[in-house]
Design a protein around this motif. Structure first.
Motif, PDB file in Angstrom:
ATOM      1  N   MET A   1      -0.028  -0.182   0.127  1.00  0.00           N
ATOM      2  CA  MET A   1       0.121  -0.142  -0.052  1.00  0.00           C
ATOM      3  C   MET A   1       0.473   0.434   0.073  1.00  0.00           C
ATOM      4  SD  MET A   1      -1.496  -0.302  -0.761  1.00  0.00           S
ATOM      5  CE  MET A   1      -1.828  -0.858  -0.831  1.00  0.00           C
ATOM      6  N   SER A   2       0.720   1.392   0.469  1.00  0.00           N
ATOM      7  CA  SER A   2       1.759   2.173   0.250  1.00  0.00           C
ATOM      8  C   SER A   2       2.562   1.028  -0.591  1.00  0.00           C
ATOM      9  CB  SER A   2       2.457   2.397   1.354  1.00  0.00           C
ATOM     10  OG  SER A   2       2.025   2.316   1.631  1.00  0.00           O
TER      11      SER A   2
ATOM     12  N   MET B   1       0.885   0.843  -0.169  1.00  0.00           N
ATOM     13  CA  MET B   1       0.391   0.947  -0.418  1.00  0.00           C
ATOM     14  C   MET B   1      -0.187   0.469   0.099  1.00  0.00           C
ATOM     15  SD  MET B   1       0.864   2.263  -0.456  1.00  0.00           S
ATOM     16  CE  MET B   1       0.952   2.740  -0.438  1.00  0.00           C
ATOM     17  N   SER B   2      -0.796   0.784  -0.924  1.00  0.00           N
ATOM     18  CA  SER B   2      -1.977   0.319  -0.341  1.00  0.00           C
ATOM     19  C   SER B   2      -1.562  -1.050  -0.007  1.00  0.00           C
ATOM     20  CB  SER B   2      -2.926   0.403  -0.964  1.00  0.00           C
ATOM     21  OG  SER B   2      -2.804   0.584  -2.124  1.00  0.00           O
TER      22      SER B   2
ATOM     23  N   GLU C   1      -5.150  -8.654  -4.812  1.00  0.00           N
ATOM     24  CA  GLU C   1      -5.216  -7.264  -4.159  1.00  0.00           C
ATOM     25  C   GLU C   1      -4.334  -6.294  -4.680  1.00  0.00           C
ATOM     26  OE1 GLU C   1      -7.905  -6.934  -2.133  1.00  0.00           O
ATOM     27  OE2 GLU C   1      -7.257  -4.664  -2.223  1.00  0.00           O
TER      28      GLU C   1
ATOM     29  N   VAL D   1      -6.011  -4.886  -7.669  1.00  0.00           N
ATOM     30  CA  VAL D   1      -7.292  -4.054  -7.320  1.00  0.00           C
ATOM     31  C   VAL D   1      -6.753  -2.703  -7.329  1.00  0.00           C
ATOM     32  CG1 VAL D   1      -9.066  -3.571  -5.979  1.00  0.00           C
ATOM     33  CG2 VAL D   1      -8.451  -6.179  -6.665  1.00  0.00           C
ATOM     34  N   GLY D   2      -5.534  -2.335  -6.573  1.00  0.00           N
ATOM     35  CA  GLY D   2      -4.984  -1.300  -6.178  1.00  0.00           C
ATOM     36  C   GLY D   2      -4.486  -0.598  -7.501  1.00  0.00           C
ATOM     37  N   ARG D   3      -4.302  -1.091  -8.385  1.00  0.00           N
ATOM     38  CA  ARG D   3      -3.969  -0.466  -9.707  1.00  0.00           C
ATOM     39  C   ARG D   3      -4.795  -0.165 -10.709  1.00  0.00           C
ATOM     40  NH1 ARG D   3       1.096  -3.244  -8.393  1.00  0.00           N
ATOM     41  NH2 ARG D   3       0.057  -5.107  -9.502  1.00  0.00           N
TER      42      ARG D   3
ATOM     43  N   PRO E   1      -7.499   1.474 -10.637  1.00  0.00           N
ATOM     44  CA  PRO E   1      -8.181   2.833 -10.776  1.00  0.00           C
ATOM     45  C   PRO E   1      -6.861   3.618 -11.688  1.00  0.00           C
ATOM     46  CG  PRO E   1      -8.438   1.811  -8.418  1.00  0.00           C
ATOM     47  CD  PRO E   1      -7.732   0.775  -9.197  1.00  0.00           C
ATOM     48  N   LEU E   2      -5.671   3.530 -11.195  1.00  0.00           N
ATOM     49  CA  LEU E   2      -4.795   4.079 -12.128  1.00  0.00           C
ATOM     50  C   LEU E   2      -4.762   4.074 -13.277  1.00  0.00           C
ATOM     51  CD1 LEU E   2      -1.507   3.496  -9.903  1.00  0.00           C
ATOM     52  CD2 LEU E   2      -3.553   4.981  -9.495  1.00  0.00           C
TER      53      LEU E   2
ATOM     54  N   LEU F   1      -7.380   3.316 -15.050  1.00  0.00           N
ATOM     55  CA  LEU F   1      -8.865   3.821 -15.594  1.00  0.00           C
ATOM     56  C   LEU F   1      -8.501   5.351 -15.595  1.00  0.00           C
ATOM     57  CD1 LEU F   1     -11.482   3.101 -16.160  1.00  0.00           C
ATOM     58  CD2 LEU F   1     -12.163   3.443 -13.672  1.00  0.00           C
ATOM     59  N   ARG F   2      -7.741   5.966 -14.660  1.00  0.00           N
ATOM     60  CA  ARG F   2      -7.549   7.291 -14.568  1.00  0.00           C
ATOM     61  C   ARG F   2      -6.511   7.586 -15.748  1.00  0.00           C
ATOM     62  NH1 ARG F   2      -4.587   9.065  -9.326  1.00  0.00           N
ATOM     63  NH2 ARG F   2      -2.955   8.349 -10.506  1.00  0.00           N
TER      64      ARG F   2
ATOM     65  N   GLY G   1       2.299   5.121 -14.525  1.00  0.00           N
ATOM     66  CA  GLY G   1       3.372   5.107 -13.677  1.00  0.00           C
ATOM     67  C   GLY G   1       3.940   3.676 -13.071  1.00  0.00           C
ATOM     68  N   VAL G   2       3.451   2.609 -13.878  1.00  0.00           N
ATOM     69  CA  VAL G   2       4.021   1.475 -13.540  1.00  0.00           C
ATOM     70  C   VAL G   2       4.795   0.647 -15.021  1.00  0.00           C
ATOM     71  CG1 VAL G   2       1.865   1.103 -12.199  1.00  0.00           C
ATOM     72  CG2 VAL G   2       2.021   0.138 -14.750  1.00  0.00           C
TER      73      VAL G   2
ATOM     74  N   VAL H   1       2.454   5.695  -4.787  1.00  0.00           N
ATOM     75  CA  VAL H   1       1.719   5.107  -4.023  1.00  0.00           C
ATOM     76  C   VAL H   1       0.329   5.150  -4.509  1.00  0.00           C
ATOM     77  CG1 VAL H   1       0.918   4.541  -1.576  1.00  0.00           C
ATOM     78  CG2 VAL H   1       2.826   6.417  -2.176  1.00  0.00           C
ATOM     79  N   ALA H   2      -0.179   3.651  -4.595  1.00  0.00           N
ATOM     80  CA  ALA H   2      -1.398   3.876  -4.879  1.00  0.00           C
ATOM     81  C   ALA H   2      -2.592   4.398  -4.040  1.00  0.00           C
ATOM     82  CB  ALA H   2      -1.877   2.211  -5.440  1.00  0.00           C
ATOM     83  N   GLY H   3      -2.236   3.935  -2.905  1.00  0.00           N
ATOM     84  CA  GLY H   3      -3.300   4.405  -1.905  1.00  0.00           C
ATOM     85  C   GLY H   3      -3.032   5.672  -1.505  1.00  0.00           C
TER      86      GLY H   3
END
Lengths: 242, 242
Positions: A1-2, B1-2, B24, B27-29, B31-32, B34-35, B58-59, B240-242
């Motif tokens: 998560m970080s 990060m999340s 998991e 999932v945290g990425r 949204p990135l 999509l953005r 950014g990945v 950081v994703a979170g």
DNA sequence: CAGTGTGAAACTCTTCACAGCA
DNA sequence: TGCTGTGAAGAGTTTCACACTG
């Protein structure tokens, strides 16, 4: 998560990068431990066991002990940890024995909320400058500081170690570039979108929409799996370090 | 990060929990991604290669492809991904085909900033209620909504799926308890401190001080390692994703 | 042949089990 | 005896290498 994620540059394995250091995941939890210790200190409690502190921080006791072992901790077997000593050790590890000067860029609603937030002082940070580019805002007083432009800050402002970006998304990259140009190497970004910065600059991003979307994923998952043959969702106490 | 972290309950291995699901970390990425897709869509770009999209998010491209493979993606070999199709797929996976009703609790500076933030609508969320316990604030209009108390909301308010806590720290746990009691199972917490909730409730926490302290750790590390024999800091583009 | 999709390898992180000490 | 500290095992994540395909 970080979460750290490489983008550029050759990948230096954690095992090498961490010469005498602390795993990234542990770094992300040290602030939680520090936060949990503060009320204990205030209540005059001098000693705490890993089980108890872990519960306060929302982690498992084994995790806490493993984390603390990386800073060569000074717990006492059979007894626990000295609250003040442990807090001092963590604060030192995080570099909070000094106060880091912070600038907030962008004084919309969020920027003002951050400026008036009490969580800076006493926790190792002090807001030393506020910046906006709106002529109607520049020159006004906010929270006891006079708002300046970014150019003024670079020119004649105080030294700053950490920049907080609270501008609209379209301005964020340009602001980051200017912060980097004036020597800032740590940025906390509240604007949605990825910031591109040189390798030696650390960026952490907080995005409301991202957080909500992650929650939505699990919420949807929950709704879908309630009905059919699948009673496992392994619900757990979820928390994010940052 | 999340980062997910268990606290209670038996540990259900990811391999089981993820029955037909998505890791998991992925999932945290999402949204990135999509953005990053949205501006491409707005520019009328219909196709994008993993290399390019990864840079925008950014990945690394391999990470992006691996992530997308978990949703059984529909890229075209030798060509790339259809921007609109991919965005729709991710949105569906995240459960954004419907609008999730959100309540914001606590209308101090931060709560108001969140209420006026544009990142909700059009991204799968809508603020349907604002709550505060200050009699001077209850009944007033904020952003077109009438502020109510938490009791009123539970009593006669609209259905809410996600609760955002923007109260001072001492009130946060009590607010969380009440949100849970009225059936909310997703909470985004901006108050510092750990929230204890039942297993089936998802909590994500965002804490300014935590983020700054993580930055401070690296900043200090940088300052210390500039001088001596250690030219490796493996500086990387941090996010950081979170 | 450019670029996706994916097993396998490498690495990191968490949890377990228990040795060791006050 | 009670609780810390830690090697080792286990789980999860990222990266690599390359098969495959439009």
């Amino acid at each position: 998560m970080s979460r750290l994620r490489g983008a550029r540059a050759e990948v230096v394995p954690e095992s090498v990068r961490r010469a005498g250091g602390v795993p990234e995941a542990t770094v992300g939890r040290l602030p939680l431990y520090l936060r949990a210790l503060t009320p204990l200190h205030d209540q005059g409690i001098t000693n705490v066991a890993s089980e108890e502190l872990a519960a306060l921080a929302g982690v498992r006791s084994t995790q806490l002990r493993k984390d603390l072992s990386h800073l060569g901790s000074y717990g006492v077997r059979g007894v626990g940890y000295d609250v003040d000593l442990l807090a001092a050790q963590i604060a030192q590890e995080l570099g909070l024995t000094q106060e880091w000067p912070v600038v907030i860029v962008g004084l919309g609603n969020l920027g003002r909320a951050l400026a008036s937030y009490g969580g800076f002082s006493g926790r190792g940070f002090r807001i030393v400058a506020l910046v906006d580019d709106d002529p109607a805002v520049v020159g006004t007083q906010v929270e006891g500081l006079t708002v300046t432009t970014l150019a003024d800050l670079a020119d004649s402002g105080p030294t700053v170690a950490i920049g907080v970006i609270a501008t609209p998304a379209p301005a964020a990259q340009a602001v980051a570039d200017q912060l980097v140009a004036m020597g800032i190497r740590s940025i906390l970004n509240f604007a949605p979108g990825h910031l591109t910065v040189p390798d030696e600059v650390g960026v952490r991003s907080v995005d409301l929409a991202t957080e909500l979307q992650i929650l939505a994923f699990h919420e949807q998952r929950r709704l879908l799996s309630v009905s059919p043959e699948d009673p496992l969702r392994g619900g757990r106490d979820r928390e994010v370090a940052g």
